[in-house]
Design an enzyme around this catalytic site. Structure first.
Site, PDB file in Angstrom:
ATOM      1  N   SER A  51       0.792  -1.235   0.000  1.00 17.57           N
ATOM      2  CA  SER A  51       0.000   0.000   0.000  1.00 17.57           C
ATOM      3  C   SER A  51       0.823   1.283   0.000  1.00 17.57           C
ATOM      4  O   SER A  51       0.254   2.375  -0.071  1.00 17.57           O
ATOM      5  CB  SER A  51      -0.964   0.019   1.194  1.00 17.57           C
ATOM      6  OG  SER A  51      -2.068  -0.828   0.937  1.00 17.57           O
ATOM      7  N   LYS A  54       0.153   3.821  -2.704  1.00 15.16           N
ATOM      8  CA  LYS A  54      -0.822   4.912  -2.624  1.00 15.16           C
ATOM      9  C   LYS A  54      -0.171   6.277  -2.461  1.00 15.16           C
ATOM     10  O   LYS A  54      -0.799   7.302  -2.745  1.00 15.16           O
ATOM     11  CB  LYS A  54      -1.819   4.625  -1.498  1.00 15.16           C
ATOM     12  CG  LYS A  54      -2.768   3.492  -1.894  1.00 15.16           C
ATOM     13  CD  LYS A  54      -3.327   2.734  -0.727  1.00 15.16           C
ATOM     14  CE  LYS A  54      -4.126   1.539  -1.255  1.00 15.16           C
ATOM     15  NZ  LYS A  54      -4.369   0.518  -0.243  1.00 15.16           N
ATOM     16  N   SER A 111      -6.664   3.287   3.802  1.00 17.67           N
ATOM     17  CA  SER A 111      -5.896   2.613   2.751  1.00 17.67           C
ATOM     18  C   SER A 111      -6.817   1.814   1.848  1.00 17.67           C
ATOM     19  O   SER A 111      -6.545   0.657   1.513  1.00 17.67           O
ATOM     20  CB  SER A 111      -4.825   1.700   3.364  1.00 17.67           C
ATOM     21  OG  SER A 111      -3.838   1.379   2.410  1.00 17.67           O
ATOM     22  N   LYS A 213       2.946   6.855   5.350  1.00 23.10           N
ATOM     23  CA  LYS A 213       2.049   5.750   4.983  1.00 23.10           C
ATOM     24  C   LYS A 213       2.651   4.390   5.330  1.00 23.10           C
ATOM     25  O   LYS A 213       3.872   4.231   5.323  1.00 23.10           O
ATOM     26  CB  LYS A 213       1.786   5.822   3.463  1.00 23.10           C
ATOM     27  CG  LYS A 213       0.777   4.821   2.930  1.00 23.10           C
ATOM     28  CD  LYS A 213      -0.638   5.224   3.264  1.00 23.10           C
ATOM     29  CE  LYS A 213      -1.663   4.210   2.761  1.00 23.10           C
ATOM     30  NZ  LYS A 213      -1.655   2.939   3.498  1.00 23.10           N
TER      31      LYS A 213
END
Length: 500
Positions: A51, A54, A111, A213
């Site tokens: 993720s 992202k 997320s 993140k």
């Protein structure tokens, strides 16, 4: 850029993994202002981003806002393809509208994989066109070990990056879009009655931690891009392939603390030698099959440093970085998000359309739920075999729970949990009496700890507050109890998703 790794890069990765064992997990720490490397280990080794993808999605979206192609208040339509994504997801029904601003908050906190696709289709018209933009932006930033095939990081062997490239990306987000820094330090978001906390274990625990993140899949391990500020100096630490979320947090805290105390520049992050796009190792065995042994080996290599954690009375506690993830987290005031348009909005609506056409253009493209034939080899639009739809009713869940034993056993044999693309998330339990938030200098913050707060000015086409706060103050179409149920999923307590 070719998605195919070279034989040379594949052999190099294999040699590194074989020689270094548990120490193979890459990491890097850089100074944001100068771009200098303060510490690094195998920073150019290819790795699955999970993720952390992202962050690249946010960069392309913010660049589109900067270019005037889309606005923060532009509504984007949820397509069948978006809804088909595996968890973590919001699960909004097909045809729902969500503004880019709210979508970015959902992307960074929850997320949500379906929201990543909604952003991709809203900005570029299709996932494939958006991936092309991701690769062009990546090349422009000098990210030489990265190739992007989807906007959410769901498993795809073609999609790789490196610690170095992610540090470059994090620095670009903070230096090119300082007014949007609020998106990366949101402690929690609220949709209807549901509150979603951040997955970033450093926020509210490590003094000065202020964003970025996390990411997780079995092939990638536990990944993190984290920023922190002490004494006016802002650093970015990247940790890839940790065996657990707590190990990831401990490693990042150790790297940051050592860099703040004794770090010295060793050259530009952009100048680190590289083999280019290569084959990433699969961490499934050490992360999702033999985690206990892998975690013990990993934590043994984390330097046992003490971090000074300020208390309310002005004193400090010396806490080992190896146990920092177990500290109570500060209570964050959640940033509200909602479905629907911003009040008074009369502009175009973004959705699936012909690539290269502006937002609101008539489309000859169908908002399909499955992959087109040309991209059938890629799993980016197919949910994991055991992924549960966020729209399943509780009746369906109860019915499945009471299914005949033989049927459930056969299903279990068909799809082993360890081989699933999504893994059960172990969510850190909030303390009953959370400690107050601390400032970057280690002093207790005054009043409530608003995780999304930022002192930067907003973009010209946004309000004077940060994008995250603007989303919090934008009264929109309230989410009904039914939509709230879809948004979180009937099996939300199970927290089955690919994000931790």
């Amino acid at each position: 850029m070719s998605a195919k790794p070279t034989l040379r890069s594949f052999l190099a990765v294999a040699a590194i993994i074989a020689a270094s064992g548990a120490s193979a997990a890459p990491s890097v720490v850089i100074d944001v202002a100068s771009g200098q490397v303060l510490e690094q280990e195998q920073a150019t080794q290819s790795w699955y981003p999970a993720s952390l993808t992202k962050l690249m999605t946010v960069y392309v979206a913010l660049d589109a806002v900067r270019a005037g192609r889309i606005q923060y208040d532009t509504p984007m339509i949820v397509s069948p393809r978006a809804l088909s994504m595996a968890p973590s997801k919001m699960g909004f029904p097909v045809g729902s509208e969500v503004t880019l601003r709210n979508a970015l908050v959902m992307l960074m906190v929850k997320s949500a994989n379906d929201i990543a696709v909604t952003i991709a289709e809203g900005v570029s018209g299709s996932v494939e066109a958006f991936a092309d933009e991701m690769n062009r932006a990546s090349a422009k930033l000098g990210m030489r070990e990265s190739y992007w095939a989807n906007p959410n990081g769901l498993p795809d062997d073609r999609q790789v990056t490196s610690a170095r490239d992610l540090a470059l990306l994090g620095r670009a987000l903070l230096t090119e879009f300082p007014e949007s820094a609020g998106f990366f330090n949101i402690g929690a978001m609220q949709l209807g009655r549901q509150i979603h906390p951040t997955h970033n274990g450093l926020l509210g625990r490590y003094p000065g931690a202020d964003g970025m993140k996390t990411g997780f899949t079995c092939p990638a391990g536990y990944n993190l891009v984290a920023s922190a500020t002490h004494g006016g100096q802002k650093l970015i630490a990247v940790v890839l392939g940790a065996p657990t979320a707590a190990a990831r947090t401990a490693k990042a805290a150790s790297l940051l603390d050592r860099a703040f105390m004794t770090g010295s520049p060793s050259g530009s992050v952009a100048s680190l030698p590289t083999f280019g796009v290569g084959q990433a190792p699969d961490m499934r065995d050490s992360v999702c099959r033999h985690r206990g042994k892998a975690n013990a080996e990993y934590m043994a290599e984390v330097e046992d440093m003490n971090v000074a954690i300020p208390r309310e009375n002005g004193s400090t506690d010396q806490v080992s970085v190896k146990t920092i993830a177990a500290l109570p987290r500060a209570r964050f005031e959640p940033t509200p998000v909602h479905l629907g348009r911003a009040p008074g909005y009369e502009g175009p609506v973004a959705g699936v359309r012909d690539p290269g056409t502006p937002v609101g253009s008539p489309s000859t493209v169908t908002a399909y739920a499955h992959e087109p034939p040309a991209a059938a080899a890629s799993p980016i639009s197919r949910p994991a075999p055991d992924a549960l739809s966020m729209r399943h009713s509780r009746k369906a869940a109860v019915k499945a729970a009471h299914a005949p034993t033989k049927e459930k056993t056969a299903k279990a044999k068909k799809t082993p949990p360890q081989e699933a693309a999504i893994e059960a998330e172990v969510t850190e339990k909030p303390a009953a009496k959370p400690a107050p938030a601390k400032s970057a200098q280690g002093k207790p913050a005054q009043g409530k700890n608003v995780a999304a707060k930022t002192s930067a000015k907003a973009p010209a086409n946004a309000s004077a507050k940060s994008p995250a706060k603007a989303a919090a103050k934008t009264p929109g179409k309230s989410v009904s109890a039914k939509n709230d149920k879809h948004a979180i999923g009937d099996h939300a307590p199970l927290r089955q998703d690919n994000e931790q």
